[in-house]
Scaffold this motif. Sequence first.
Motif, short mmCIF file in Angstrom:
data_model
loop_
_atom_site.label_atom_id
_atom_site.label_comp_id
_atom_site.label_asym_id
_atom_site.label_seq_id
_atom_site.Cartn_x
_atom_site.Cartn_y
_atom_site.Cartn_z
N TRP A 57 -15.22 -21.18 -3.36
CA TRP A 57 -15.84 -21.00 -4.67
C TRP A 57 -14.88 -20.30 -5.62
N TYR A 58 -14.01 -19.43 -5.07
CA TYR A 58 -13.03 -18.75 -5.92
C TYR A 58 -12.00 -19.76 -6.43
N ILE A 59 -11.51 -20.64 -5.56
CA ILE A 59 -10.54 -21.64 -5.97
C ILE A 59 -11.14 -22.55 -7.04
N ILE A 60 -12.40 -22.93 -6.87
CA ILE A 60 -13.08 -23.75 -7.88
C ILE A 60 -13.13 -23.01 -9.20
N GLY A 61 -13.43 -21.71 -9.14
CA GLY A 61 -13.50 -20.90 -10.36
C GLY A 61 -12.18 -20.82 -11.09
N THR A 62 -11.07 -20.69 -10.36
CA THR A 62 -9.76 -20.64 -11.01
C THR A 62 -9.46 -21.96 -11.74
N PHE A 109 -7.01 -33.36 -11.45
CA PHE A 109 -6.54 -34.12 -10.29
C PHE A 109 -5.98 -33.19 -9.22
N PHE A 110 -5.27 -32.13 -9.64
CA PHE A 110 -4.72 -31.15 -8.70
C PHE A 110 -5.84 -30.49 -7.91
N GLY A 111 -6.86 -30.02 -8.63
CA GLY A 111 -7.98 -29.36 -7.98
C GLY A 111 -8.76 -30.31 -7.07
N TYR A 112 -8.95 -31.55 -7.52
CA TYR A 112 -9.68 -32.54 -6.71
C TYR A 112 -8.93 -32.81 -5.40
N THR A 113 -7.61 -32.95 -5.49
CA THR A 113 -6.81 -33.21 -4.28
C THR A 113 -6.87 -32.04 -3.30
N GLU A 114 -6.80 -30.82 -3.84
CA GLU A 114 -6.77 -29.64 -2.98
C GLU A 114 -8.15 -29.28 -2.44
N ILE A 115 -9.16 -29.31 -3.29
CA ILE A 115 -10.49 -28.81 -2.90
C ILE A 115 -11.34 -29.88 -2.23
N GLU A 119 -6.11 -32.09 0.74
CA GLU A 119 -4.75 -32.57 0.95
C GLU A 119 -3.77 -31.73 0.15
N GLU A 120 -2.49 -31.86 0.49
CA GLU A 120 -1.46 -31.16 -0.26
C GLU A 120 -1.43 -31.70 -1.70
N PRO A 121 -1.64 -30.82 -2.71
CA PRO A 121 -1.74 -31.30 -4.09
C PRO A 121 -0.41 -31.56 -4.79
N PHE A 122 0.70 -31.29 -4.11
CA PHE A 122 2.01 -31.57 -4.70
C PHE A 122 2.86 -32.38 -3.74
N PRO A 123 3.30 -33.56 -4.18
CA PRO A 123 2.98 -34.22 -5.45
C PRO A 123 1.67 -35.00 -5.35
N SER A 124 1.09 -35.27 -6.52
CA SER A 124 -0.16 -36.02 -6.59
C SER A 124 -0.22 -36.74 -7.93
N LEU A 252 3.96 -18.59 4.11
CA LEU A 252 3.52 -19.60 5.07
C LEU A 252 2.13 -20.11 4.70
N GLU A 253 2.00 -21.43 4.56
CA GLU A 253 0.74 -22.08 4.24
C GLU A 253 0.08 -21.43 3.02
N TYR A 254 0.86 -21.32 1.95
CA TYR A 254 0.34 -20.69 0.74
C TYR A 254 -0.85 -21.45 0.18
N GLN A 255 -1.86 -20.71 -0.20
CA GLN A 255 -3.06 -21.29 -0.79
C GLN A 255 -3.11 -20.88 -2.26
N SER A 256 -3.34 -21.83 -3.16
CA SER A 256 -3.33 -21.54 -4.59
C SER A 256 -4.41 -20.52 -4.95
N GLY A 257 -4.22 -19.89 -6.10
CA GLY A 257 -5.17 -18.88 -6.54
C GLY A 257 -4.60 -17.47 -6.53
N GLY A 258 -3.27 -17.34 -6.32
CA GLY A 258 -2.64 -16.03 -6.35
C GLY A 258 -2.78 -15.38 -7.72
#
Length: 295
Positions: A57-62, A109-115, A119-124, A252-258
């Motif tokens: 839910w936090y990632i969606i909020g960002t 599209f980035f958020g849709y791919t990740e959430i 899948e890995e959103p880069f590249p997309s 390692l395995e960085y997750q967006s939202g930093g």
Amino acid sequence: MSNIYNNSYPSKSLLSTQNIVLACMGWAILALLYFLLFSAQIPTQTAEGIKPLRAEWYIIGTNIFEAIAYLGSGILCLRNWRSQQIVTGRNVWLAIGIGMLSFFLGGIFFGYTEIVLKEEPFPSIGDIFFVITYLFVGFAMISAVLSKRINLEPWQWLIIIAIAVSGSALAWLISSQTPSAESQIAPWATQIAPILNWFYVVSDVLLLIIATALLLAFWGGRVSLSWRMIAAAAFSLYIADMWQKFATNSILEYQSGGILEVFYVWSGVLFGMGAVLEYDASLLRSRRDRGRKRN
């Protein structure tokens, strides 16, 4: 649209310059608080075991904070394009508006791919729109600088050179790092990822240099405040991109939202603030010119 900024009825308009600027500032502050309060990773049970992850839910909020910032900014820039009184030039704001709306679509599209797709959103597909953003915003900022007919002092050129060298060095250092882990991406993505990565690096550095020139060129002019906002937006985009590249390569395995990704939101907000400030300054200048003609 010109009636919106009629100073005779400032309290009756929800879309007055003051209200829009306050809304932009409020959105930026809310985004900062959201990132500060909820960006921490918590131990989560996964198929591979317990891992520190951020809540979905936090990632969606960002993504929502970022999307609204760029969508609103794009609308405000296109409003400048439609105005006959705009000072800097309608094509400049058309290009920035297209860039902002492209970033908005790229983020979707980035958020849709990740959430959603996990899948890995880069590249997309989103990168197509991000590339469009850099091309159009870069063109707009260069056009704005050229229209100013820059005549800078030697010390000002030294500032531009210093920022260009330091910004390029930092970008190269971060981008040349070996990724902490190989992502599971398709073969075509493996081939195009390095090209996109260096395109973003070069574009970030160029925007940083142009933003510095804009700050110096428009300092003290009639529309100086609006273009200071645009320059600050470019600086914010550089900071956010550099952080994401560093985190992707080093964590390692960085997750967006930093936390530093809040600069993406701030960049969109600052572009919007620059647009509305120039719109207001242009209308004020137009009214003054009409007043002189009557006299």
